[in-house]
Scaffold this active site. Structure first.
Site, PDB file in Angstrom:
ATOM      1  N   ASP A 481      47.702  41.484  42.082  1.00  0.00           N
ATOM      2  CA  ASP A 481      46.297  41.092  42.255  1.00  0.00           C
ATOM      3  C   ASP A 481      46.132  40.234  43.504  1.00  0.00           C
ATOM      4  O   ASP A 481      47.113  39.721  44.081  1.00  0.00           O
ATOM      5  CB  ASP A 481      45.874  40.300  40.997  1.00  0.00           C
ATOM      6  CG  ASP A 481      44.387  40.340  40.730  1.00  0.00           C
ATOM      7  OD1 ASP A 481      43.622  40.746  41.628  1.00  0.00           O
ATOM      8  OD2 ASP A 481      43.990  39.942  39.618  1.00  0.00           O
ATOM      9  N   ASP A 551      36.497  45.342  38.647  1.00  0.00           N
ATOM     10  CA  ASP A 551      36.479  44.524  37.437  1.00  0.00           C
ATOM     11  C   ASP A 551      35.312  44.910  36.550  1.00  0.00           C
ATOM     12  O   ASP A 551      35.147  44.363  35.460  1.00  0.00           O
ATOM     13  CB  ASP A 551      36.364  43.043  37.813  1.00  0.00           C
ATOM     14  CG  ASP A 551      37.735  42.453  38.081  1.00  0.00           C
ATOM     15  OD1 ASP A 551      38.736  43.149  37.848  1.00  0.00           O
ATOM     16  OD2 ASP A 551      37.801  41.292  38.532  1.00  0.00           O
TER      17      ASP A 551
HETATM   18  C1  DGJ Z   1      41.061  40.095  38.770  1.00  0.00           C
HETATM   19  C2  DGJ Z   1      41.482  41.439  38.260  1.00  0.00           C
HETATM   20  O1  DGJ Z   1      40.723  42.441  38.826  1.00  0.00           O
HETATM   21  C3  DGJ Z   1      41.373  41.436  36.732  1.00  0.00           C
HETATM   22  O2  DGJ Z   1      41.648  42.698  36.227  1.00  0.00           O
HETATM   23  C4  DGJ Z   1      42.310  40.398  36.194  1.00  0.00           C
HETATM   24  O3  DGJ Z   1      43.634  40.764  36.474  1.00  0.00           O
HETATM   25  C5  DGJ Z   1      41.980  39.046  36.776  1.00  0.00           C
HETATM   26  N1  DGJ Z   1      41.914  39.072  38.195  1.00  0.00           N
HETATM   27  C6  DGJ Z   1      42.984  38.017  36.350  1.00  0.00           C
HETATM   28  O4  DGJ Z   1      42.796  36.814  36.944  1.00  0.00           O
END
Ligand code: DGJ
Length: 744
Positions: A481, A551
């Protein structure tokens, strides 16, 4: 013996053609500069293409005294410079020790290579057999310095794509500052185009926009240190009458994950200059004696079969010759991720409860997301301390991984390797490892700071921590990430005259960490992520064959996100999950069927607390999983075709057809329900006209009939009026899946 690249010694013309596309340019005899002649559908080879030259006497500055047609402003070019009669944006700018930026690059020699050389330190398309491609390297030499520019053009057999890049080599004793080094520049003879691009923000990535080009400059770009949620490193120039299925489209895609610029400049003589590369804004590179600078690779695709034709060329190339490694051609595991199920609030017991249920239902991979390390209970701490929190996980990652494997699931782990939180062990040991300008404020993003990946020792430090876990615990998958952009960019390890290099060096550092991890752990499946889709780009795809697209897990929002993403990226790369209702991003209530019907068109997985779902839904989930397992090869490796756009319709439709056309899956989605509806049909594409297909095992239709007349979408209530009134209550967000298979 070259089959696809010809150089005519008499006319000094290069013709790259594979029978599908032609790319033509020449060396101008008088000045030895490169003149672009044509890019598009293949044309037959001629011994002389001089008839393509256009010269008018126009009021302008001219290079040669007495010659009034030598203005570079009026000659279409391959890799233009500014300041010597061309006043448009140049492909490169070099600052000389004297302070000027006037260069004079002339053709010196060329090489025709079988296959395709790799790009040092950078992701790029590749070939597996030498006869898959040929590469032309044209070497230009500067009259005013010892710099040479090597322009690379790769043409692939059977693909309507050309890969381009440029390498600057300093063969002399002086230092020069590269202030702009684009990967490609391409001059089209007219401006009859519309610009298509993908824009967005967090939770609404890759929305498609299409507008006529204007006289002047239009650009999409990033200066955020990542390719970004805001714009994707892609654009297409299409004709006004181009549709998804017909007409010309030129696609431009940059294999890079950092700051980029995709620009179109239309001059007052209607020439359209397209350009793609590292964003020159906030970029500079000190080119030291004997050193070289390699630009990222850009891929241009020509399609005369509309936007779908363009996308299919990108999909095939990126799925099979950009993505690589053990997972490239493998069916991707159905995963369950605990992020939306628990956020930071979990312990081993909770995780195992979810995993147990998931295993029962047929899930194949459990992914432990953010919150397993250091003192991470929310987003204010612990990034950089990549060791487990024993309060949450008393048996550590090793112990948990063993228990997950005992359930017959693979185990995946979340990292955010480029970030640091203050107050961590890492920060206390290396307070100067974060990107900052000494003496000036450093902004946080989600309470976190960015590690200076332009410094090899920082990358080494993070590798050592990840390696410690990977070498002791059985980890099959990593979610990598990256949750903020880079501001106050500066590296304390570089002298002041090299600060323009930090953004690019940062990305090279990221690539080098990917490279090291995959070298040592080739079985790892890595899914890239950057707060969703902020780094959904071809650069990442080289290391991580799949990426978390957004997300936003709402099925309706996902129609747009996945539709837009599919403009360039194959379904095998699009991370898509079923999540809970009310949806966490928009509060929408959609059925489990619709959520699955959307998520199928990607890597497919789950992201919710399945232990809280009613039994009835578990049964459904089991069916969905079984359906996906049966068809995922077709979905992930078939030909994807967009049929109806969510950007212009209430109904979205798309389909995937197997390479041999014996099978297809169609997804049809209706956002808002309609009262007293008209009869509707959906014309399919890409089937074989003569084949007889069984549709959802109860109807037999020929390919031509399905493509010309279309699928009948309305219900058939002839003689069944009572059924009509008793049918399930119609709601918004309906969807249907049609599975077609050739009748044996
Ligand atoms: C952003 C990601 O896109 C999410 O899926 C998740 O992993 C969060 N960060 C965790 O902080």
């Amino acid at each position: 013996m070259s089959k696809m690249i010809t150089f005519n010694k008499e006319t000094l013309e290069f013709h790259l053609t594979n029978g599908l596309i032609s790319y033509l340019f020449r060396v101008i005899e008088k000045t030895s500069q490169l003149e672009h002649l044509y890019f598009g559908k293949a044309i037959r080879h001629r011994d002389n293409f001089q008839y393509l030259l256009e010269r008018e006497i126009r009021p302008s500055n001219n290079q040669i005294e007495g010659d009034h047609t030598s203005s570079l402003e009026h000659i279409r070019q391959e890799y233009p410079s500014y300041g010597t009669t061309d006043f448009r944006t140049p492909a490169q700018q070099i600052r000389y020790p004297e302070g000027d930026r006037i260069s004079d690059f002339r053709y010196d020699h060329h090489n025709i290579l079988v296959g395709k050389p790799a790009l040092t330190g950078l992701p790029a398309t590749y070939v597996e057999n030498r006869d898959e491609a040929e590469t032309l390297e044209v070497v230009l030499k500067d009259t005013y310095s010892d710099i040479s520019i090597h322009l690379f053009y790769t043409i692939f057999a059977g693909r309507k794509a050309i890969a381009r890049s440029a390498k600057f080599v300093n063969n002399g004793e002086h230092e020069y500052d590269l202030e702009s080094a684009m990967s490609l520049s391409l001059d089209f003879p007219d401006k009859n185009f519309e610009l298509v691009h993908l824009h967005g923000a967090w939770a609404r990535e890759n929305h498609m926009e299409r507008k006529p080009v204007i006289t002047g400059i239009q650009a999409v770009s990033s200066a955020r240190g990542a390719s970004s949620h805001q714009h994707n490193p892609f654009m297409a120039l299409v004709r006004p009458d181009t549709t998804e299925h017909t007409g010309q489209a030129y696609g431009f895609s940059l294999i890079y994950s950092g700051n980029f610029l995709a620009q179109v400049e239309v001059d007052t003589y209607q020439v359209t200059r397209a350009m793609l590369g590292i964003n020159p804004f906030e970029f500079a590179w000190r080119l030291k004696p004997t050193e070289a600078f390699q630009t990222p690779e850009a891929v241009i695709v020509f399609s005369d079969e509309g936007l779908n034709g363009m996308s299919q060329t990108f999909h095939e190339l990126y799925r099979t010759r950009l993505a690589r490694g053990e997972w490239r051609d493998r069916e991707r595991p159905i995963l369950i991720n605990n992020w939306e199920a628990t956020y930071f609030d979990f312990n081993e017991e909770k995780i195992l409860d979810i995993a147990k249920k998931a295993a029962e239902l047929g899930v194949e991979l459990f992914v432990l997301d953010d919150g397993w390390f250091g003192e991470r209970h929310d987003d204010t701490s612990s990034l950089g301390d990549w060791f487990e929190n024993k309060d949450k996980l008393p048996n550590g990652i090793k112990g948990l991984a063993e228990k997950i494997h005992a359930l017959d699931l693979k185990f995946g782990l979340w990292f955010e390797p480029e970030m640091i939180s203050k107050g961590t062990k890492l920060f206390n040991e290396h307070p100067d490892w974060l990107i900052h300008v000494p003496g000036k404020r450093t902004s946080h993003g989600r309470n976190q700071f960015v590690l200076d990946y332009s410094r090899p020792e920082v990358v080494d430090g993070i590798f050592a921590q990840m390696d410690a876990l990977l070498s002791t615990s059985k980890i099959d998958y990593i979610k990598w990430d990256m949750n903020r952009y880079i501001s106050e960019v500066f590296s304390i390890a570089l002298p002041k005259e090299q600060q323009g290099e930090v953004f690019h060096r940062y990305i090279l550092g990221v690539y080098s960490l990917y490279e090291r991890l995959l070298d040592k752990y080739p079985h790892l499946l890595i899914e890239s992520c950057a707060g969703g889709g902020a780094r959904f780009d071809p650069g990442m795809l080289y290391y991580a064959p799949q990426a978390w697209a957004s997300d936003d897990t709402d099925a309706v929002e996902r129609l747009k996100i996945q539709y837009g993403t599919s403009l360039v990226y194959p379904l095998s790369s699009i991370g898509s999950h079923v999540s809970a209702i009310p949806n966490h991003q928009v509060g929408r209530m959609t059925s489990l069927d619709t959520r699955a019907n959307v998520a199928y068109f990607g890597t497919f997985g789950y992201e919710l607390d399945i232990t809280k779902m009613p039994e009835k839904e578990h049964a459904k989930m089991k069916e969905h999983i079984a359906f996906f397992k049966k068809h995922r090869k077709l979905i992930q490796q078939g030909t994807f075709i967009r049929l109806q756009s969510p950007f212009t319709n209430n109904e979205t439709a798309w389909m995937v057809v197997s390479q041999d056309k014996t099978e297809a899956i169609v997804g049809y989605y209706e956002v808002l329900a309609k009262p007293n509806r008209p009869y509707e049909r959906l014309q399919l594409k890409g089937l074989e006209a003569d084949k007889l297909y069984t549709v959802n095992s109860d109807l037999e239709r020929y390919g031509d009939d399905l493509m010309e007349i279309g699928l009948i979408l309305a219900g058939n209530y002839i003689d069944r009026a009572s059924d009509y009134w008793s049918r399930e209550h119609i709601t918004d967000y309906n969807s249907k899946i049609f599975y077609l298979t050739e009748k044996q």
